[in-house]
Write an enzyme that holds these catalytic residues in place. Structure first.
Site, PDB file in Angstrom:
ATOM      1  N   HIS A 175       0.818  -1.205   0.000  1.00  0.00           N
ATOM      2  CA  HIS A 175       0.000   0.000   0.000  1.00  0.00           C
ATOM      3  C   HIS A 175       0.858   1.264   0.000  1.00  0.00           C
ATOM      4  CE1 HIS A 175      -2.381   3.225   1.987  1.00  0.00           C
ATOM      5  NE2 HIS A 175      -3.336   2.764   1.213  1.00  0.00           N
TER       6      HIS A 175
ATOM      7  N   ASN B 287      -1.651  -8.113  -8.872  1.00  0.00           N
ATOM      8  CA  ASN B 287      -1.106  -8.274  -7.524  1.00  0.00           C
ATOM      9  C   ASN B 287      -1.718  -9.500  -6.847  1.00  0.00           C
ATOM     10  OD1 ASN B 287       0.336  -5.956  -7.951  1.00  0.00           O
ATOM     11  ND2 ASN B 287      -1.000  -4.648  -6.751  1.00  0.00           N
ATOM     12  N   ASP B 288      -3.051  -9.544  -6.803  1.00  0.00           N
ATOM     13  CA  ASP B 288      -3.723 -10.683  -6.172  1.00  0.00           C
ATOM     14  C   ASP B 288      -3.588 -11.949  -7.009  1.00  0.00           C
ATOM     15  OD1 ASP B 288      -4.567  -9.663  -3.755  1.00  0.00           O
ATOM     16  OD2 ASP B 288      -6.399  -8.817  -4.571  1.00  0.00           O
TER      17      ASP B 288
ATOM     18  N   CYS C 275      -4.767  -3.711 -14.686  1.00  0.00           N
ATOM     19  CA  CYS C 275      -4.651  -2.554 -13.802  1.00  0.00           C
ATOM     20  C   CYS C 275      -3.851  -2.869 -12.554  1.00  0.00           C
ATOM     21  CB  CYS C 275      -6.035  -2.026 -13.419  1.00  0.00           C
ATOM     22  SG  CYS C 275      -7.075  -3.245 -12.598  1.00  0.00           S
TER      23      CYS C 275
END
Length: 737
Positions: A379, A637-638, A685
């Site tokens: 983050h 990312n995930d 994205c």
């Protein structure tokens, strides 16, 4: 490649002066100039340079420059075979980097040398940058030191012209200097070669201790060799477009035997050609040797020992991962909990174990961020890049070592934190080529979280927003979405979202703005009003969040859809919606039913898509396409973390996190191929959208759009243009073979 517009290169400069009628102005300023009066000398120099830089290059010269530059990377034989592809390929062809070098016509005379007085510009790219660099070279004929030197050595200004040579940039693996007379002892029978890794400035500037090789000029026998000490090298970073220092650990000599002999042979030939001892600069790229400069040695009896630059005063107290570039010095404010957010004032450096969306109000006041944990997709890293502030993550012990009020310097570019205020020179590239004018088939969009930055981000020329995350707007509202719904405050939540999304939709008017419905992890929002009631999960990353959560707490999803409907009613029809963390087709069906209940028909009234973040969504992609979606967007990312079983926020295993793993690439390719079959738009994205190598894979797979961080838009557009050019070129070759 030398651009020779006229028989003599210096005549281009002469024509530039004459056609712009500036000769008399320049020589009038120089007339009766007292060069011993430093202020008068500097003022004269600045006035002349301003005159040169503010007039246009004659079109005949300009056209020759651009035409020659435009074909620098073009295989002319290929285009003879594939003429019909010329316009297409040339339009998408990557613009090459060049060196723009200057030489005065009276330079390097045996009795005097102007070496170093005229400018050279490296890694110049793009038509406008090139033309401006040429003018800056011309203007450098009138630097204060050049004017002073000419007057003191009785060279008439009117008789001194300047030639500009444009050469394809060499990105050196090895480089250095050759003296055809040993300057250490003035021995005319010896050749001295100095060598270093990377770009040559490290050797030329005396910043490293280079390898030294002394050859017998007669038989090129290696008489002496001395291994230097080089702990870093200079190289061009194609991501940042800057020359950077890179640490190396090499304990062997730099040049091979055959390279030493080859350089010796070249040095002898050059000296024989000019009939005078030469000071030569060379560069080795791969197995090719380039001579980039040669000039007479004019200081054989003025030997000076090089002194290495001293950087020992820069005390590194923390090292981590470079998460967001830039350098900033300021006071530390350590945040141990949400209750301490108010400690951070404008200009402070925020230090924490890690950050989450709750921290955003404080992060927006900070000018740099340092964390104990996290990787490049954490983050803190993501938000720092969007805000454009330096960030170092994964330092392990920042919160232990640092104390509130400590003055430190954060070097986000190198992943280092220094004690105290350290002056670190940052080179800024002048007149950088803006890639917004380069057309690409693949659309380049941005990722956005912070509405207040929308106007600034829109200036990147991005073709839309591929991901709007609601979570930062939510955290700035200070109330957990569930609390709004439970307390019958739905309208407050709707207004919060409408006001934030509207700023982005307005800034990107006419371009798609895709909003992800809230993805509320239970460990991230405890600091919000009502957040204290969030359950504790053993692994929130794969817990109750994404579409699975808001389908159970439908009041949240309905409020978010109502906000989007209101925006459409106000004319912001460029706003679309996508649902996160899908694993079942039923989740897509139920989300569409709720949208219809609110009064928005998915794929008709509003663009509707799903995030591809789980391996499950990749394997059911055909069913999703059949159900009906406008687009899909990869959240790499995930997807990477779930495919590889790697916690992306765990710095101990960050080295295993790899979006380019064959398994992840295979999933992406499968989804793109299936979506093409059903005419569904594909986008990406995730943070990997800012990775040039990943962008190349995506273009080859045929993705429709890529969303990058705002600071990476130009860089990714360049990569995409280059990759598309390669594909066109391959097509032309196959067609004409």
């Amino acid at each position: 490649m030398n651009i020779a517009w006229f028989k003599d290169l210096d005549q281009a400069f002469k024509k530039f002066l004459e056609e712009n009628n500036i000769k008399d102005k320049i020589f009038g300023i120089l007339k009766d100039l007292d060069v011993d009066n430093n202020e008068e000398l500097q003022n004269a120099s600045n006035k002349i340079k301003e005159i040169i830089l503010n007039v246009e290059i004659p079109s005949s010269i300009k056209d020759d420059i651009i035409d020659a530059y435009d074909t620098l990377n073009v295989d002319k034989e290929l285009f003879e075979k594939a003429k019909e592809a010329l316009a297409i390929i040339k339009a998408g062809r990557d613009m090459p980097y060049v060196a723009v070098r200057s030489s005065a016509t009276a330079e390097d005379l045996p009795e005097a040398s102007f070496a170093g007085q005229q400018a050279t510009f490296l890694n110049v790219r793009g038509n406008q940058n090139l033309l401006y660099a040429v003018k800056k070279c011309w203007a450098s004929l009138y630097t204060a030191r050049a004017i002073y030197y000419r007057i003191k050595n009785n060279f008439p200004h009117e008789k001194v012209l300047i030639a500009v040579i444009i050469q394809k940039q060499i990105h050196s693996d090895k480089s250095g200097v050759i003296f055809t007379v040993n300057p250490l002892n003035n021995n005319e029978n010896e050749i001295l070669i100095e060598a270093g890794f990377g770009l040559g400035d490290a050797v030329v500037s005396g910043s490293i201790i280079p390898d030294q090789y002394i050859l017998d000029k007669g038989d090129l026998r290696l008489k002496e060799k001395e291994t230097g000490k080089q702990e870093w090298k200079l190289e061009f970073d194609f991501n940042t477009k800057e020359t950077v220092k890179k640490k190396i650990d090499v304990k062997r000599r730099i040049l091979e035997e055959y390279e030493i002999k080859n350089l010796g042979e070249l040095a002898r030939k050059i000296e024989q050609h000019y009939k005078k001892p030469q000071d030569i600069e060379y560069a080795i790229e791969g197995n090719k040797v380039y001579i980039v400069q040669s000039r007479p040695i004019t200081t054989l009896k003025k030997v000076a020992k090089k002194v290495s630059e001293d950087v020992s005063d820069r005390k590194v107290i923390l090292k981590g991962m470079s998460a967001s570039p830039g350098i900033y010095s300021g006071p530390v404010k350590i945040l141990n909990s949400m209750e301490e957010l108010g400690k951070v004032n404008d200009g402070d450096i925020l230090v924490a174990v890690q950050t989450n969306p709750d921290f955003v109000p404080a992060m927006k006041r900070a000018k740099a961020i340092v964390t104990d944990s996290g990787g490049s997709t954490s983050h803190a890293a993501i938000v720092s890049r969007e805000m454009g502030i330096p960030c170092v993550v994964g330092t392990d012990k920042a919160t232990e070592i640092l104390k509130d009020g400590d003055i430190i310097t954060v070097n986000g570019s190198k992943g280092e934190v220094y004690e105290g205020k350290v002056e670190v020179k940052q080179e800024v590239e002048e007149h950088r080529e803006v890639m917004g004018g380069v057309e690409t088939i693949t659309k380049i969009k941005v990722i956005m979280d912070i509405p207040d930055l929308a106007d600034k981000v829109a200036e990147t020329g991005a073709e839309g927003i591929g991901l709007v995350r609601l979570e930062i707007m939510i955290s700035e509202g200070g109330v957990h979405p569930r609390k709004y719904i439970e307390d019958d405050r739905e309208e407050e939540y709707i207004e919060l979202l409408v006001n934030g999304i509207k700023k982005m939709a307005e800034a990107f008017k006419g371009k798609p703005v895709w909003v992800r419905t809230s993805d509320l992890r239970t460990d991230e929002y405890r600091g919000l009003e009502g957040g204290e009631e969030e359950p504790k999960e053993t692994d929130p990353m794969i817990g109750n969040h994404g579409i699975r959560r808001v389908l159970k707490q439908q009041g949240i999803l309905k409020a978010e859809v109502k906000a989007l409907k209101r925006l459409h009613e106000e004319g912001y029809n460029n706003v679309g919606v996508m649902i996160p963390f899908v694993i079942n087709l039923d989740e897509v069906v139920k989300a569409k039913e709720i949208m219809r209940e609110i009064g928005l028909e998915p794929c008709k009234d509003i663009d509707f898509g799903v995030m591809i973040e789980t391996p499950a969504s990749c394997w059911i992609i055909e069913d999703i396409c059949k159900e009906g979606v406008s687009f899909v967007s990869f959240g790499t990312n995930d997807l990477t973390q779930l495919t590889l079983g790697v916690d992306r926020n765990n710095e101990d295993i960050a080295y295993l996190f790899n979006e380019k793993h064959p398994a992840v690439l295979g999933e992406i390719k499968k989804v793109i191929d299936t979506c093409k079959k059903y005419n569904v738009e594909t986008s990406l994205c995730g943070q990997s959208g800012s990775d040039p190598e990943m962008a190349e894979f995506l273009v080859k797979f045929g993705i429709d759009s890529i969303s990058a961080n705002p600071d990476a838009v130009d860089r990714i557009k360049e990569v995409v243009a280059r990759t598309e050019k390669k594909l066109l070129l391959d097509f032309a070759r196959r067609r004409n073979s």
